[in-house]
Design an enzyme around this catalytic site. Structure first.
Site, PDB file in Angstrom:
ATOM      1  CE  LYS A 101      -3.019   2.789   2.819  1.00 26.49           C
ATOM      2  NZ  LYS A 101      -3.833   2.955   4.023  1.00 26.49           N
ATOM      3  N   GLY A 162      -8.389   9.127   9.061  1.00 29.04           N
ATOM      4  CA  GLY A 162      -8.791   9.216  10.461  1.00 29.04           C
ATOM      5  C   GLY A 162      -9.816  10.296  10.758  1.00 29.04           C
ATOM      6  CB  ALA A 188      -8.307   7.579   4.091  1.00 30.34           C
ATOM      7  CB  THR A 211      -9.633   5.696  12.364  1.00 34.07           C
ATOM      8  OG1 THR A 211      -8.288   5.822  11.884  1.00 34.07           O
ATOM      9  CG2 THR A 211      -9.761   6.491  13.649  1.00 34.07           C
TER      10      THR A 211
END
Lengths: 259, 68
Positions: A101, A162, A188, A211
């Site tokens: 990644k 996040g 994300a 997250t």
């Protein structure tokens, strides 16, 4: 959902379209349970310097291998193509995988990618034989370039890492879907299950998140919710949603009513 | 001789090889999941015993940690 078309990355088929991160859980036990509840078959890890003072034996690599989870190392924390390339090579050697990644960060506060550095690193790593999954902006042109370079997927952000802000630019995601043939994975920004469902409804092939699960009050329950959301969103995409209209169209018959 | 390991200066005996360095640092070279670069070049596990270190060699030893 067995009738659904397969999700493949570099010819390898996966049942689950949810990829999960391993950071930020209250502890290893909760992380293990959350990964199991998510149904994810791929989990991300970071590469960091060994600390020689370390006494604890918690080894995320060994644990994921034991669980039969495919490991996707990232280059998080790299700000230059040069560092990302070296990190990728170290990851390949340490973890015996060609998957990477690729993250090349341009700014500490936003964690937005540095596109120029990202493209340079992607080009080198593809040449070096890696299966490159780049974390990138939700910019159709960047995604197209990454796909043309030979990346095995493109992974645009839904919102900053996040942030839990969801899919901030669904129209760009939709355009990216039309522009690239390689798997499209939103990476994300997902904050809750509906965000993951929206990404899938837009035609994404998968969702990568961390997250939203790790920092939920009940990570294991959120992992289960994400699993269902990704499945529901995928089914809705395949089913084809009705067009949006401003005014009502009655769904009950309009004839044979009293009076 | 002086070398740099994970960003810290260390004094080691001359002509140490990479494998010996790992032992010296208390690491088990047979332990899976670590990788090493010397002067920004990855050194494959199979070459740890033959990779000699020189004065001012920069060694990076990394492993997987939890990440997103």
């Amino acid at each position: 959902m067995k009738q659904m078309p397969e999700f493949k990355i570099a010819e390898q088929p996966y049942q689950s379209r949810l990829l999960i991160g391993t950071a930020g859980y209250p502890n290893f036990h909760v992380m293990t349970q959350a990964i199991a509840a998510s149904g994810a078959e791929i989990a991300t890890v970071s590469m960091r310097r060994v600390k020689f003072t370390e006494t604890s034996g918690e080894n995320v690599f060994a644990l994921l291998r034991e669980l039969g989870i495919k490991i996707l190392p990232n280059t998080a924390g790299c700000f230059t193509a040069k560092d990302a390339i070296l990190t990728a090579h170290l990851a390949r050697e340490a973890l015996e995988t060609t998957l990477i990644k690729l993250e090349v960060i341009g700014d500490e506060q936003t964690q937005f990618p540095d596109v120029a550095q990202l493209l340079t690193a992607a080009e080198t790593l593809v040449k070096d034989g890696f299966t490159v999954l780049p974390y990138c902006n939700d910019d159709p042109i960047t995604c197209k370039k990454l796909a043309d370079i030979g990346c095995a997927a493109v992974m645009p952000l839904g919102a900053p890492i996040g942030s839990g802000m969801g899919i901030r630019n669904p129209y760009n995601i939709q355009i990216i879907r039309e522009l690239v043939q390689v798997p499209l994975i939103v990476d994300a920004g997902v904050g809750t299950a509906s965000d993951a469902a929206i990404a899938m409804e837009l035609g994404c092939d998968g969702v990568l998140l961390n997250t939203a699960v790790a920092k939920a009050h009940r990570p294991v329950l959120m992992a289960e919710a994400m699993k269902k959301a990704v499945e529901a969103g995928r089914a809705a995409f395949l089913a084809g949603r009705i067009p949006r209209k401003l005014y009502a169209t009655a769904s009950s018959p309009q004839v044979g009513m009293i009076a | 001789m002086k070398i740099r390991v994970n960003g810290e200066d260390r004094e080691v005996r001359p002509n140490l090889n990479l494998y010996e360095l790992l032992i010296h640092l208390g690491l088990n070279p047979a332990h899976p999941g670590i990788a090493v670069a010397v002067d920004r070049e990855v050194v494959p596990k199979t070459e740890w015993q033959t990779k000699g270190l020189r004065e001012n060699s920069e060694v990076e030893i990394i492993r997987a940690v939890q990440g997103g």
